[in-house]
Design an enzyme around this catalytic site. Structure first.
Site, short mmCIF file in Angstrom:
data_model
loop_
_atom_site.label_atom_id
_atom_site.label_comp_id
_atom_site.label_asym_id
_atom_site.label_seq_id
_atom_site.Cartn_x
_atom_site.Cartn_y
_atom_site.Cartn_z
N LYS A 10 -98.81 -49.12 -31.05
CA LYS A 10 -98.37 -50.39 -30.15
C LYS A 10 -99.48 -51.33 -30.54
O LYS A 10 -100.38 -51.08 -31.37
CB LYS A 10 -98.65 -50.04 -28.72
CG LYS A 10 -97.37 -49.37 -28.10
CD LYS A 10 -97.53 -49.39 -26.47
CE LYS A 10 -96.69 -48.45 -25.94
NZ LYS A 10 -96.57 -48.62 -24.44
N TYR A 50 -86.33 -50.84 -24.98
CA TYR A 50 -86.82 -50.50 -23.79
C TYR A 50 -85.75 -50.80 -22.71
O TYR A 50 -85.95 -50.79 -21.58
CB TYR A 50 -88.17 -51.05 -23.41
CG TYR A 50 -89.24 -50.66 -23.96
CD1 TYR A 50 -89.79 -49.34 -23.46
CD2 TYR A 50 -90.24 -51.25 -24.78
CE1 TYR A 50 -91.13 -48.71 -23.98
CE2 TYR A 50 -91.51 -50.82 -25.29
CZ TYR A 50 -91.71 -49.44 -24.86
OH TYR A 50 -93.12 -48.95 -25.35
N ASN A 113 -101.32 -49.96 -23.91
CA ASN A 113 -101.69 -48.59 -23.35
C ASN A 113 -101.72 -47.92 -25.06
O ASN A 113 -101.42 -46.65 -25.15
CB ASN A 113 -101.08 -47.96 -22.55
CG ASN A 113 -99.56 -47.97 -22.72
OD1 ASN A 113 -98.94 -48.40 -23.68
ND2 ASN A 113 -98.78 -47.25 -21.83
N HIS A 116 -96.91 -44.88 -27.59
CA HIS A 116 -95.61 -44.57 -26.80
C HIS A 116 -95.10 -43.09 -27.54
O HIS A 116 -95.69 -42.87 -28.46
CB HIS A 116 -94.43 -45.68 -27.03
CG HIS A 116 -93.07 -45.13 -26.58
ND1 HIS A 116 -92.64 -45.13 -25.35
CD2 HIS A 116 -92.17 -44.46 -27.36
CE1 HIS A 116 -91.68 -44.56 -25.06
NE2 HIS A 116 -91.16 -44.23 -26.37
N GLU A 127 -84.38 -42.79 -29.63
CA GLU A 127 -85.62 -43.40 -30.21
C GLU A 127 -85.71 -43.44 -31.45
O GLU A 127 -86.13 -44.45 -32.37
CB GLU A 127 -86.96 -43.38 -29.46
CG GLU A 127 -87.00 -43.75 -27.87
CD GLU A 127 -88.08 -43.46 -27.06
OE1 GLU A 127 -88.01 -43.74 -25.82
OE2 GLU A 127 -88.98 -42.71 -27.57
P1 CMP Z 1 -94.32 -46.44 -22.57
O1 CMP Z 1 -94.87 -44.92 -22.67
O2 CMP Z 1 -94.25 -47.17 -23.85
O3 CMP Z 1 -93.01 -46.71 -21.69
C1 CMP Z 1 -92.99 -47.83 -21.01
C2 CMP Z 1 -94.03 -48.93 -21.11
O4 CMP Z 1 -94.13 -49.81 -20.04
C3 CMP Z 1 -95.26 -47.92 -20.74
O5 CMP Z 1 -95.61 -47.53 -21.91
C4 CMP Z 1 -96.31 -49.37 -20.71
O6 CMP Z 1 -96.80 -49.84 -21.93
C5 CMP Z 1 -95.47 -50.20 -20.04
N1 CMP Z 1 -95.65 -50.13 -18.27
C6 CMP Z 1 -95.36 -48.77 -17.40
N2 CMP Z 1 -95.57 -49.24 -16.27
C7 CMP Z 1 -96.29 -50.53 -16.18
C8 CMP Z 1 -96.55 -51.25 -15.27
N3 CMP Z 1 -96.74 -50.85 -13.84
N4 CMP Z 1 -97.12 -52.44 -15.76
C9 CMP Z 1 -97.11 -52.86 -16.66
N5 CMP Z 1 -96.47 -52.15 -17.92
C10 CMP Z 1 -96.09 -50.82 -17.50
#
Ligand code: CMP
Length: 138
Positions: A10, A50, A113, A116, A127
């Protein structure tokens, strides 16, 4: 049987210079990199990726973040790739991620984070197809 999964390094991790370190963790864990590219996506392209989260309160912020800079989409292959990548990534919120996981080492927050990974076979298929054409997956 070997399985394919989809991953994205990311924008936060790319900005911080963690791309090579994350790829090294992935290869060390036994994944074969089938395809990789670097690109920047628009907000609407992030929304399409998403779409399952479109009703979530974090959707607008998430799609702005994902379109805020370059990303590395990846197709990875190994036995049990989907579950094993999720284990290697750690919990969505790095505060809850286990020691030694990619998110524990490289992620800054629940949204930013670092990585993904697909959560199931059907999402992996969607995806992979969202970012790669068939001829790129030989
Ligand atoms: P990802 O695994 O890419 O799937 C959805 C993404 O949404 C997740 O990683 C985070 O980057 C984001 N995400 C999930 N939960 C939250 C949350 N509570 N607040 C903000 N971002 C979130």
């Amino acid at each position: 049987m070997s399985q394919r999964t989809f991953s994205i390094i990311k924008p936060d991790a790319v900005r911080k210079g963690y791309t090579a370190a994350i790829l090294a963790e992935i290869e060390k864990a036994g994944f074969k990199i089938i395809a990789i590219k670097k690109l920047s996506i628009s907000k609407s392209q992030a929304e399409g990726f998403y779409y399952v989260h479109k009703e979530r309160p974090f959707f607008d912020s998430l799609t702005s973040f994902m379109s805020s800079g370059p990303i590395f989409p990846l197709v990875l292959e190994k036995e049990n790739a989907i579950a094993d990548l999720r284990k290697l990534m750690g919990a969505t919120n790095p505060a809850n991620a286990e020691e030694g996981t990619i998110r524990k080492k490289f992620a800054g927050s629940i949204e930013e984070n670092a990585i993904h990974g697909s959560d199931a076979e059907d999402t992996a298929k969607f995806e992979i197809g969202y970012f790669f054409a068939g001829y790129e997956l030989a």
